[in-house]
Motif scaffolding. Structure first.
Motif, PDB file in Angstrom:
ATOM      1  N   ARG A 260      -3.439   2.925  -0.826  1.00 58.75           N
ATOM      2  CA  ARG A 260      -3.394   3.741   0.402  1.00 58.75           C
ATOM      3  C   ARG A 260      -1.968   3.850   0.928  1.00 58.75           C
ATOM      4  O   ARG A 260      -1.554   4.903   1.422  1.00 58.75           O
ATOM      5  N   ILE A 261      -1.204   2.779   0.837  1.00 60.72           N
ATOM      6  CA  ILE A 261       0.214   2.836   1.218  1.00 60.72           C
ATOM      7  C   ILE A 261       0.952   3.847   0.348  1.00 60.72           C
ATOM      8  O   ILE A 261       1.736   4.669   0.842  1.00 60.72           O
ATOM      9  N   MET A 262       0.677   3.802  -0.945  1.00 61.49           N
ATOM     10  CA  MET A 262       1.350   4.698  -1.877  1.00 61.49           C
ATOM     11  C   MET A 262       0.946   6.154  -1.657  1.00 61.49           C
ATOM     12  O   MET A 262       1.797   7.051  -1.592  1.00 61.49           O
ATOM     13  N   SER A 263      -0.363   6.384  -1.531  1.00 66.43           N
ATOM     14  CA  SER A 263      -0.839   7.758  -1.461  1.00 66.43           C
ATOM     15  C   SER A 263      -0.437   8.452  -0.165  1.00 66.43           C
ATOM     16  O   SER A 263      -0.235   9.671  -0.142  1.00 66.43           O
ATOM     17  N   LYS A 264      -0.305   7.680   0.919  1.00 65.63           N
ATOM     18  CA  LYS A 264       0.101   8.260   2.205  1.00 65.63           C
ATOM     19  C   LYS A 264       1.604   8.135   2.460  1.00 65.63           C
ATOM     20  O   LYS A 264       2.095   8.600   3.499  1.00 65.63           O
ATOM     21  N   ARG A 265       2.311   7.490   1.534  1.00 67.16           N
ATOM     22  CA  ARG A 265       3.756   7.258   1.698  1.00 67.16           C
ATOM     23  C   ARG A 265       4.042   6.506   3.007  1.00 67.16           C
ATOM     24  O   ARG A 265       4.951   6.825   3.767  1.00 67.16           O
ATOM     25  N   ILE A 266       3.245   5.490   3.268  1.00 65.68           N
ATOM     26  CA  ILE A 266       3.346   4.710   4.499  1.00 65.68           C
ATOM     27  C   ILE A 266       4.530   3.743   4.426  1.00 65.68           C
ATOM     28  O   ILE A 266       4.780   3.109   3.398  1.00 65.68           O
ATOM     29  N   THR A 267       5.250   3.638   5.502  1.00 69.09           N
ATOM     30  CA  THR A 267       6.298   2.627   5.655  1.00 69.09           C
ATOM     31  C   THR A 267       5.768   1.500   6.531  1.00 69.09           C
ATOM     32  O   THR A 267       5.311   1.735   7.647  1.00 69.09           O
ATOM     33  N   TRP A 268       5.822   0.271   6.012  1.00 66.79           N
ATOM     34  CA  TRP A 268       5.343  -0.897   6.765  1.00 66.79           C
ATOM     35  C   TRP A 268       6.513  -1.852   6.936  1.00 66.79           C
ATOM     36  O   TRP A 268       7.110  -2.323   5.972  1.00 66.79           O
TER      37      TRP A 268
END
Length: 345
Positions: A260-268
């Motif tokens: 999900r981080i990868m697919s949404k290009r999320i920065t954490w």
């Protein structure tokens, strides 16, 4: 070094061993000695914060160079100025982030970590915004890059950090969704300006957040929860969303959906404030002075169309220094809404 007449000793809170709130008591010690770039503040008020409780319990030790005395934010009058701190003068009224030592009649601060008390504010009000504003601005605005027109999800929103996050996000044009643990606290958050308040004890927050954002999700999350909330945060984040972690109230570990981080290009990202360098904290102070302090100067002008009265902190309770045990017991109860302050003068 410039200074006013000072006593040889001062009173402060201390404890001999980690434990419950009652381990704290008042003691007297020689005045701390300034290093270059520092000022000595006669403390009028000091904020009470979660890290103070954690330090007292023995799970958040102070950095090696910091005072072991509790307290991370103060407001008062400068009474001594060391070489390299000449931007300030004895008698200046300031609020300051301190590396420790706030629970005392005098405290040391770096000159770059001091900010002027806003016009019309009490010392208690000024002391109540420092640690939270440094935390929120440094994380939600500098790290997560929150912008006007975006939507942010704020967890733990009725506490000091959450209350400050609501006020600052609204002041800078963001839409705010919050979670908190009771209907009463939800109402309090709406009074602060939250557009949607969710009682996480009654319902999972994913569905109402997605409904509010018309299935787009939020651009940013300010997370104090950790634990099982992390994957839920990933579900409600929009494409290219940013999540910033500042605490772990629901636990320090999470099973993370990496795809999900990868697919949404999320920065954490995330941070803790106290261990950051003197220069890094000075950078945050400079940002606050440039962007936030002008709004605080307006905040008590009730007839102004630009009034930001919600930026004035809600002082839930004030205690004397000798009542520090009661202050910590209230903090640990979780029943407060807003800030707890020790008032010395």
């Amino acid at each position: 070094m410039t200074k006013l007449s000072l006593p040889n000793e001062y009173s402060h809170v201390t404890f001999d061993k980690s434990g419950m709130a009652e381990v704290m008591y008042l003691a007297r010690s020689p005045l701390p000695v300034l290093a270059p770039g520092q000022v000595l503040i006669r403390v009028h008020a000091a904020g009470v914060n979660g890290p103070d409780v954690a330090q007292r319990k023995g799970i958040y030790p102070p950095p090696k160079e910091a005072s072991p005395i509790l307290g991370l934010e103060v407001a008062g009058e400068i009474c001594q100025v060391a070489q390299g701190a000449e931007r300030w003068n004895p008698g200046d009224k300031v609020c300051a982030l301190v590396p420790g030592g706030g629970y005392g009649e005098y405290a040391i601060a770096y000159a770059g970590h001091c900010l002027p008390v806003p016009d019309g504010w009490s010392f208690s009000q000024a002391a109540a915004v420092v640690e939270t504003f440094f935390t929120v601005w440094g994380n939600l605005f500098m790290r997560a890059g929150l912008k006007a027109g975006e939507t942010v999800l704020i967890h733990g929103a009725s506490g000091g950090i959450g209350s400050a996050a609501i006020a600052l996000a609204k002041a800078f044009g963001a839409r705010v969704i919050v979670t908190t643990g009771s209907d009463e606290k939800c109402a309090y958050c709406r009074e602060l300006g939250a557009d949607l308040a969710i009682n996480y004890r009654d319902e999972e927050f994913v569905e109402p957040v997605m409904a509010f954002t018309q299935d787009k999700g939020v651009e940013a999350v300010l997370d104090v929860a950790g634990g099982d909330f992390i994957n839920l945060n990933l579900k409600v984040l929009a494409m290219d969303g940013r999540m910033v972690s500042v605490a772990m109230q629901r636990g320090p570990k999470a099973q993370v959906d990496i795809f999900r981080i990868m697919s949404k290009r999320i920065t954490w990202t995330g941070s803790t404030l106290r261990p950051q360098s003197v220069a890094a904290k000075s950078d945050i102070a400079d940002e606050l002075m440039l962007h936030v302090w002008p709004k605080l100067q307006e905040s008590l002008k009730g007839d102004s169309k630009r009034c930001n009265s919600k930026l004035v902190p809600n002082i839930f309770a004030e205690f004397t220094l000798s009542e520090c045990v009661r202050a910590h017991e209230l903090m640990e109860s979780g029943s407060h809404r807003g800030k707890i302050v020790l008032k010395l003068i």
